[in-house]
Scaffold this motif. Structure first.
Motif, mmCIF file in Angstrom:
data_model
loop_
_atom_site.group_PDB
_atom_site.id
_atom_site.type_symbol
_atom_site.label_atom_id
_atom_site.label_comp_id
_atom_site.label_asym_id
_atom_site.label_seq_id
_atom_site.Cartn_x
_atom_site.Cartn_y
_atom_site.Cartn_z
ATOM 1 N N GLY A 172 10.808 0.529 -8.501
ATOM 2 C CA GLY A 172 10.394 1.362 -7.378
ATOM 3 C C GLY A 172 9.431 2.441 -7.839
ATOM 4 N N LEU A 173 8.560 2.860 -6.947
ATOM 5 C CA LEU A 173 7.552 3.865 -7.303
ATOM 6 C C LEU A 173 8.173 5.218 -7.633
ATOM 7 C CD1 LEU A 173 4.715 3.145 -4.719
ATOM 8 C CD2 LEU A 173 4.687 2.731 -7.172
ATOM 9 N N HIS A 174 9.286 5.548 -6.980
ATOM 10 C CA HIS A 174 9.868 6.873 -7.160
ATOM 11 C C HIS A 174 11.222 6.835 -7.858
ATOM 12 C CE1 HIS A 174 6.592 8.270 -4.728
ATOM 13 N NE2 HIS A 174 6.919 7.403 -3.788
ATOM 14 N N SER A 175 11.551 5.695 -8.430
ATOM 15 C CA SER A 175 12.816 5.577 -9.164
ATOM 16 C C SER A 175 12.655 4.522 -10.253
ATOM 17 C CB SER A 175 13.946 5.171 -8.220
ATOM 18 O OG SER A 175 13.813 3.822 -7.841
ATOM 19 N N ASN A 176 13.624 4.471 -11.133
ATOM 20 C CA ASN A 176 13.609 3.440 -12.170
ATOM 21 C C ASN A 176 14.404 2.224 -11.739
ATOM 22 O OD1 ASN A 176 11.985 4.806 -13.978
ATOM 23 N ND2 ASN A 176 13.700 5.916 -14.861
ATOM 24 N N LYS A 177 14.821 2.197 -10.487
ATOM 25 C CA LYS A 177 15.627 1.103 -9.974
ATOM 26 C C LYS A 177 14.799 -0.176 -9.863
ATOM 27 C CE LYS A 177 18.397 -0.237 -6.025
ATOM 28 N NZ LYS A 177 18.833 0.117 -4.668
ATOM 29 N N GLU A 178 15.360 -1.279 -10.387
ATOM 30 C CA GLU A 178 14.674 -2.570 -10.269
ATOM 31 C C GLU A 178 14.920 -3.139 -8.871
ATOM 32 O OE1 GLU A 178 15.656 -6.694 -12.082
ATOM 33 O OE2 GLU A 178 14.274 -5.706 -13.483
ATOM 34 N N ILE A 179 13.865 -3.596 -8.256
ATOM 35 C CA ILE A 179 13.923 -4.157 -6.906
ATOM 36 C C ILE A 179 13.458 -5.608 -6.991
ATOM 37 C CG2 ILE A 179 13.074 -3.941 -4.543
ATOM 38 C CD1 ILE A 179 12.485 -0.956 -5.264
ATOM 39 N N ARG A 221 1.737 -6.893 -1.011
ATOM 40 C CA ARG A 221 1.143 -5.621 -0.569
ATOM 41 C C ARG A 221 1.337 -5.405 0.930
ATOM 42 N NH1 ARG A 221 -1.776 -2.562 -3.889
ATOM 43 N NH2 ARG A 221 -2.665 -3.442 -5.767
ATOM 44 N N ALA A 222 1.229 -6.470 1.721
ATOM 45 C CA ALA A 222 1.393 -6.350 3.173
ATOM 46 C C ALA A 222 2.826 -5.947 3.527
ATOM 47 C CB ALA A 222 1.019 -7.659 3.855
ATOM 48 N N VAL A 223 3.797 -6.523 2.824
ATOM 49 C CA VAL A 223 5.201 -6.211 3.091
ATOM 50 C C VAL A 223 5.557 -4.812 2.586
ATOM 51 C CG1 VAL A 223 7.571 -6.846 2.457
ATOM 52 C CG2 VAL A 223 5.942 -8.608 3.136
ATOM 53 N N HIS A 224 5.007 -4.435 1.448
ATOM 54 C CA HIS A 224 5.296 -3.144 0.824
ATOM 55 C C HIS A 224 4.077 -2.237 0.990
ATOM 56 C CE1 HIS A 224 8.971 -4.747 -0.903
ATOM 57 N NE2 HIS A 224 8.279 -5.833 -1.191
ATOM 58 N N SER A 225 3.821 -1.869 2.224
ATOM 59 C CA SER A 225 2.593 -1.134 2.549
ATOM 60 C C SER A 225 2.548 0.279 1.973
ATOM 61 C CB SER A 225 2.408 -1.082 4.064
ATOM 62 O OG SER A 225 3.541 -0.478 4.670
ATOM 63 N N THR A 226 3.665 0.774 1.440
ATOM 64 C CA THR A 226 3.654 2.115 0.848
ATOM 65 C C THR A 226 3.066 2.117 -0.561
ATOM 66 O OG1 THR A 226 5.910 1.820 0.027
ATOM 67 C CG2 THR A 226 5.657 2.868 2.198
ATOM 68 N N ILE A 227 2.831 0.937 -1.118
ATOM 69 C CA ILE A 227 2.232 0.859 -2.455
ATOM 70 C C ILE A 227 0.751 1.196 -2.338
ATOM 71 C CG2 ILE A 227 1.646 -0.679 -4.369
ATOM 72 C CD1 ILE A 227 4.201 -2.220 -3.751
ATOM 73 N N PRO A 228 0.299 2.185 -3.097
ATOM 74 C CA PRO A 228 -1.117 2.571 -3.013
ATOM 75 C C PRO A 228 -2.045 1.397 -3.353
ATOM 76 C CG PRO A 228 0.129 4.126 -4.373
ATOM 77 C CD PRO A 228 1.034 2.977 -4.079
ATOM 78 N N SER A 229 -3.125 1.267 -2.605
ATOM 79 C CA SER A 229 -4.060 0.175 -2.857
ATOM 80 C C SER A 229 -4.724 0.311 -4.223
ATOM 81 C CB SER A 229 -5.115 0.109 -1.750
ATOM 82 O OG SER A 229 -5.825 1.325 -1.690
ATOM 83 N N SER A 230 -4.716 1.516 -4.783
ATOM 84 C CA SER A 230 -5.315 1.738 -6.100
ATOM 85 C C SER A 230 -4.411 1.247 -7.234
ATOM 86 C CB SER A 230 -5.610 3.223 -6.291
ATOM 87 O OG SER A 230 -4.406 3.970 -6.206
ATOM 88 N N LEU A 231 -3.147 0.957 -6.917
ATOM 89 C CA LEU A 231 -2.214 0.496 -7.944
ATOM 90 C C LEU A 231 -2.488 -0.963 -8.285
ATOM 91 C CD1 LEU A 231 0.313 1.282 -9.616
ATOM 92 C CD2 LEU A 231 1.662 0.291 -7.769
#
Length: 86
Positions: free
Chosen positions: A23-30, A50-60
């Protein structure tokens, strides 16, 4: 006259592929599971992710790893001898 869209059709069996990521804000494996056709490029899988996880920055930058090796996103599951639920 209208321009025809350049669409590509993929064939062959459909397999389930599990993506594991932190996860972007945790070390938890998803874990997320997606279906992909054996001859469909991995880039399509990344695009759906990316479409499903739209909170992921496009720059990542998102890369895939299979059996300890980086995956070329232009390749497909058939080229890596992947099986269902890999």
């Amino acid at each position: 006259p209208t321009a025809s869209a350049n669409t590509t059709s993929y064939h062959g069996p459909i397999i389930s592929v599990s993506l594991r990521y932190q996860g972007l804000h945790s070390n938890k494996e998803i874990k997320s599971t997606f279906k992909i056709k054996m001859d469909e490029p991995f880039q399509h899988l990344v695009d759906r992710f990316r479409a499903v996880h739209s909170t992921i920055p496009s720059s990542l930058n998102i890369g895939l790893n299979f059996d300890g090796q980086d995956v070329d996103l232009t390749k497909n599951p058939h080229s890596l001898d992947m099986e269902d639920e890999d």
